[in-house]
Scaffold this active site. Structure first.
Site, short mmCIF file in Angstrom:
data_model
loop_
_atom_site.label_atom_id
_atom_site.label_comp_id
_atom_site.label_asym_id
_atom_site.label_seq_id
_atom_site.Cartn_x
_atom_site.Cartn_y
_atom_site.Cartn_z
N LYS A 131 49.24 48.15 19.41
CA LYS A 131 49.81 47.45 20.56
C LYS A 131 48.88 47.64 21.74
CE LYS A 131 53.48 45.09 21.73
NZ LYS A 131 54.35 44.19 20.94
N ASP A 171 53.05 39.04 23.63
CA ASP A 171 54.28 39.82 23.84
C ASP A 171 54.75 39.42 25.24
OD1 ASP A 171 55.89 42.24 22.63
OD2 ASP A 171 55.62 42.80 24.73
P1 NDP Z 1 58.51 36.73 27.45
O1 NDP Z 1 57.56 37.21 28.45
O2 NDP Z 1 58.37 35.35 26.91
O3 NDP Z 1 60.00 36.86 28.02
C1 NDP Z 1 60.50 38.07 28.45
C2 NDP Z 1 61.92 37.86 28.98
O4 NDP Z 1 62.49 39.14 29.24
C3 NDP Z 1 61.94 37.10 30.29
O5 NDP Z 1 63.15 36.40 30.38
C4 NDP Z 1 61.88 38.24 31.32
O6 NDP Z 1 62.41 37.90 32.59
C5 NDP Z 1 62.76 39.26 30.63
N1 NDP Z 1 62.38 40.61 31.11
C6 NDP Z 1 61.16 41.19 31.02
N2 NDP Z 1 61.19 42.41 31.59
C7 NDP Z 1 62.45 42.57 32.04
C8 NDP Z 1 63.10 43.63 32.71
N3 NDP Z 1 62.45 44.75 33.04
N4 NDP Z 1 64.42 43.46 33.00
C9 NDP Z 1 65.08 42.32 32.67
N5 NDP Z 1 64.50 41.28 32.04
C10 NDP Z 1 63.22 41.42 31.73
O7 NDP Z 1 58.48 37.81 26.27
P2 NDP Z 1 58.99 37.68 24.78
O8 NDP Z 1 60.17 36.79 24.70
O9 NDP Z 1 57.81 37.41 23.93
O10 NDP Z 1 59.44 39.18 24.47
C11 NDP Z 1 60.77 39.64 24.67
C12 NDP Z 1 61.00 40.90 23.86
O11 NDP Z 1 60.81 40.62 22.46
C13 NDP Z 1 60.07 42.07 24.15
O12 NDP Z 1 60.77 43.29 23.97
C14 NDP Z 1 59.00 41.95 23.08
O13 NDP Z 1 58.35 43.17 22.83
C15 NDP Z 1 59.85 41.52 21.90
N6 NDP Z 1 59.15 40.86 20.81
C16 NDP Z 1 58.40 39.73 21.02
C17 NDP Z 1 57.78 39.11 19.95
C18 NDP Z 1 57.05 37.82 20.12
O14 NDP Z 1 56.65 37.25 19.09
N7 NDP Z 1 56.88 37.29 21.31
C19 NDP Z 1 57.82 39.70 18.61
C20 NDP Z 1 58.70 40.83 18.48
C21 NDP Z 1 59.30 41.39 19.55
P3 NDP Z 1 61.41 37.71 33.84
O15 NDP Z 1 60.88 36.32 33.70
O16 NDP Z 1 62.28 37.91 35.02
O17 NDP Z 1 60.35 38.77 33.71
#
Ligand code: NDP
Length: 451
Positions: A131, A171
């Protein structure tokens, strides 16, 4: 060994890990969640004990930390930290995403890298775990600033990765735009067009369905869980947190499966749409978040019957199924209690470690079906694995073919959780995922000697 002895052994192990990195809270949390199930398993299978496998697994094989200087639009110098943690290569080259978020530090990346080892093992594909990322915040930056940052980040990272060594992906904060800029710079520095990234644009080596894969895979996993309990998603009310990549496609597939999704969120709060989010409303969210890079509360301007709850998380909303898809530790004790009180029956993680240890214990006590992210969100990395296969074969599979492979992988992960997590008539998915993930890596490490 008695339960008391297990507890003493777990405490001793965690203390020894903590002594080496006392301030890495998230990493220690991830290790404890795994050790709780693996230490008793090792006790029953002494060949793993002699090889000191868990002790070796908690140390990354390598971690690099580097400076990322870049010029903002005012021509001022900005400096961020860059990281890549290459955790374990027993099963294959290092594989895991890059996260760009101001909260990124070594502890967060070590927790994510550690989880990735077991997740990648569960997919059955030849993938090790890693990572990386930066404390850079893409929010509020111009495209040009994001590009200059990505180019500077890659100017150092490129020497540590490669199509036979380490293949990053996206991510939080790293989507198609960032992957494009980083791949472009990698290609320029190495003079090679190789599959050293997954999540690439489909016109230049990316796989169809990679964008959708984590969210879709999550719902395929939920479907398996429900079927195993003689139930289905049809007509169920679903609460989702997040509104990024994982949340969007989890929402899309849940709607397709006949569920009613009533919430989405971001770090400002959540929206509640009592009528349910439709495909059309979801298209609006995609444009809002992916193109305009705006906030989720804008949803209520477009759809006034929906309500926005600032600084709150959606766990207080009545539902049958909850899918945390935003970030780590977003579902705490209070949220877990509210879900139980409101009759929620199933929680499956789209995000990595979104549920705190206390909240997990509440689900266990109340017989809530709970799937840890390392099993239920593995569809993303699995499809990255499929992207790598297509790159090696120099061809592109159809959407239908990738979808079939993804479904089959999620089904197999579910079967492994059932095999290793059976307890009386129930399935402990956390136990099943941890043990099944561990066994494959452990066997490979034993066969490869003390390295
Ligand atoms: P994105 O950046 O596309 O979206 C992240 C989302 O989470 C946004 O809505 C963001 O809101 C919100 N968010 C981030 N940080 C916080 C916080 N501290 N408090 C509240 N909301 C928060 O990321 P992904 O959708 O790709 O990833 C989401 C999760 O899924 C993560 O945990 C990631 O590790 C996991 N994941 C992702 C994969 C992938 O293929 N993308 C694969 C496996 C797991 P805001 O816009 O306000 O920041």
């Amino acid at each position: 060994m008695s339960t008391n002895n297990h507890q003493t052994q777990l405490k001793g192990f965690i203390e020894s890990v903590k002594a080496k990195q006392p301030h890495e809270e998230e990493f220690l949390q991830a290790v404890e969640e795994v050790a709780e199930f693996i230490l008793p398993f090792i006790e029953e299978n002494p060949k793993y004990k002699k090889a000191k496998l868990l002790e070796r697994m908690v140390e990354p094989e390598r971690a690099v930390l580097f400076r990322v200087p870049w010029l903002d639009d005012k021509n001022e110098i900005q400096i961020n930290k860059g990281f890549r943690v290459q955790f374990n290569s027993a099963l294959g080259l290092y594989k895991g995403g890059l996260r760009f978020h101001p909260s990124v530090n070594l502890s967060i990346l070590k927790f994510l890298g550690f989880e990735q080892i077991f997740k990648n093992s569960l997919t059955g594909l030849p993938l090790g775990g890693g990572k990386g990322g930066s404390d850079f915040d893409p929010k509020g930056k111009s495209n040009e600033e994001v590009m200059r940052f990505c180019q500077s980040f890659m100017t150092e990272l490129f020497r540590h990765i490669g199509s036979e060594t380490d293949i990053p992906a996206g991510d939080i904060g790293v989507g198609a735009r960032e992957v494009g800029y980083m791949f472009g710079q990698y290609k320029r520095l190495t003079n090679e067009f190789t599959g050293t990234f997954t999540g690439k644009g489909v016109k230049w080596g990316g796989s169809l369905l990679r964008t959708e894969a984590t969210g879709y895979g999550l719902l395929y996993f939920v479907k398996e869980m429900m079927q195993h309990n003689g139930d289905s998603l049809e007509g169920k009310t679903v609460v989702i947190s997040g509104s990024g990549n994982v949340a969007q496609y989890a929402c899309e597939k849940a709607i397709e499966m006949g569920a009613k999704v009533v919430t989405l969120s971001d770090s400002d709060g959540y929206i509640y749409d009592k009528d349910g989010i439709t495909h059309e409303k979801l298209e609006f969210v995609k444009e809002l978040k992916n193109e305009k890079r705006a906030r989720i509360k804008e949803y209520t301007k477009q759809y006034p019957s929906a309500k926005f709850f600032g600084d709150k998380r959606p766990w207080e909303v009545k539902c049958d199924v909850a899918l945390p898809c935003a970030t780590q530790n977003e579902l705490e004790e209070e949220g877990a209690k509210a879900l139980v009180k409101n009759g929620c029956k199933l929680v499956a993680e789209g995000a990595n470690m979104p549920t705190t240890t206390e909240a997990i214990h509440i689900f266990e006590k109340n017989d809530i079906l709970y799937a840890p992210g390392k099993a239920s969100n593995a569809g993303g990395v699995a499809t990255s694995g499929l992207e790598m296969t297509q790159n090696s074969l120099r061809l592109s599979w159809t959407k239908e073919k990738v979808d079939e492979e993804l479904k089959a992988i999620m089904r197999k992960i579910h079967d492994q959780c059932v095999e290793y997590g059976k307890e009386n008539n129930n399935v402990n998915y956390l136990k099943g995922a941890n043990i099944a993930g561990f066994v494959r890596v452990a066997d490979a490490m034993i066969e490869q000697g003390v390295v």
